[in-house]
Design an enzyme around this catalytic site. Structure first.
Site, PDB file in Angstrom:
ATOM      1  N   HIS A 175     -65.597  -6.637 -17.171  1.00 37.34           N
ATOM      2  CA  HIS A 175     -64.788  -7.273 -16.132  1.00 37.34           C
ATOM      3  C   HIS A 175     -65.262  -6.886 -14.738  1.00 37.34           C
ATOM      4  CE1 HIS A 175     -60.714  -7.491 -13.936  1.00 37.34           C
ATOM      5  NE2 HIS A 175     -61.045  -8.745 -14.216  1.00 37.34           N
ATOM      6  N   HIS A 190     -63.584 -10.602  -5.523  1.00 38.27           N
ATOM      7  CA  HIS A 190     -62.333 -10.952  -6.188  1.00 38.27           C
ATOM      8  C   HIS A 190     -61.240 -11.390  -5.222  1.00 38.27           C
ATOM      9  CE1 HIS A 190     -58.310 -10.088  -7.880  1.00 38.27           C
ATOM     10  NE2 HIS A 190     -58.827 -10.607  -8.978  1.00 38.27           N
TER      11      HIS A 190
END
Length: 289
Positions: free
Chosen positions: A39, A81
């Protein structure tokens, strides 16, 4: 003679079907265990969404990495992100008067000046926010596979087309690479747009639609990727009972699984993939079973 003609036509049709269908994504049923996806790279061990993070994933022996894509003020796709630069860079120090430091309000050259590693550890001081072009070059160099998230598409009209164009220019939309690429989003409209633009590409919807809603997603998504906390064995089984746009059962990649007990529990649900900041911890838990 007739038999030869029929055989030739059949071969041609099958060949065309192969070209139009995506390469198969790893399923739990193929290896007996879920695919492990790093991730934002191996983000427990290196700054998330940086080249250092996917290098760390490669060194740990993981082929699948996940990232997030957004767009700068001057139209460059970058890997980060948050929609703000504040958490993972020193933007407040470099540009103190430009709160709230949104990615879309800074040019690519300005973002390239930022330190995206010191917040994580002094050892990573000077690490930069990569452009998607830079990131794809490193993924290719590392022989990795990519779960690419289109982040906040409502902020960046046309980002789906732009992302696919960049991926195509980088050689990632040919048949060889289609088995190494999944594009996902929390926006169903964004996933649908990607599928419509590139039907052969594997797509994923981030979220957990109700079982009654799943049929709405099957025309354009191959996977349903929910938070692990929302899952149950019955839900995973229900998702698997539907076929996606390529005639295969919908898959399930669960996020974000970072400890051994959760990894084993969610694996027992029958998921096809585990998205994790600690891929080595998850792998060890699966190998111990």
């Amino acid at each position: 003679m007739h038999a030869r003609v029929v055989a030739a036509i059949t071969t041609a049709v099958l060949g065309m079907a192969a070209l139009l269908s995506p390469m198969p994504v790893a399923r739990a049923g193929e290896s007996g265990k879920p695919t492990v996806i790093a991730h934002r790279g191996a983000s427990a061990y290196a700054p998330e969404n940086t080249l250092a993070s996917i290098d760390k994933a490669a060194k740990l022996g993981f082929s699948w990495v996940e990232n997030d894509v957004q767009r700068t003020k001057d139209g460059e796709l970058v890997v980060i992100h948050d929609d703000s630069l504040e958490r993972t860079t020193n933007v407040k120090k470099v540009f103190p008067g430009r709160a709230p430091w949104k990615v879309k309000d800074f040019t690519a050259a300005e973002i390239a000046r930022l330190d995206a590693g010191s917040w994580f550890s002094p050892a990573y001081a000077g690490t930069r926010v990569p452009t998607l072009r830079q990131y794809m070059c490193r993924v290719e160099h590392n022989h990795e596979k990519l779960l690419l998230e289109i982040k906040n598409p409502e902020l960046y009209p046309g980002i789906e087309q732009q992302t696919l164009k960049l991926l195509g220019n980088a050689g990632w939309l040919d048949r060889q690479h289609l088995g190494r690429l999944i594009v996902q989003s929390f926006s169903a409209d964004s996933v649908r747009t990607v599928h419509d633009l590139k039907p052969a590409l594997t797509t994923a919807y981030l979220g957990s639609p109700t079982v009654a809603q799943l049929s709405r997603y099957t025309p354009f998504t191959d996977l349903i990727n929910p938070s692990y906390g929302s899952l149950s064995p019955a839900y995973v089984s229900a998702v698997h009972s539907f076929e996606g746009p390529h005639g295969k059962p919908l898959g399930v990649f669960a996020w974000t699984v970072n400890d051994a007990a959760t990894a084993r529990k969610v694996t027992d649900y029958g998921v096809d993939g585990l998205i994790t900041n600690k891929p080595d911890v998850v792998r060890a838990a699966l190998e111990a079973d």
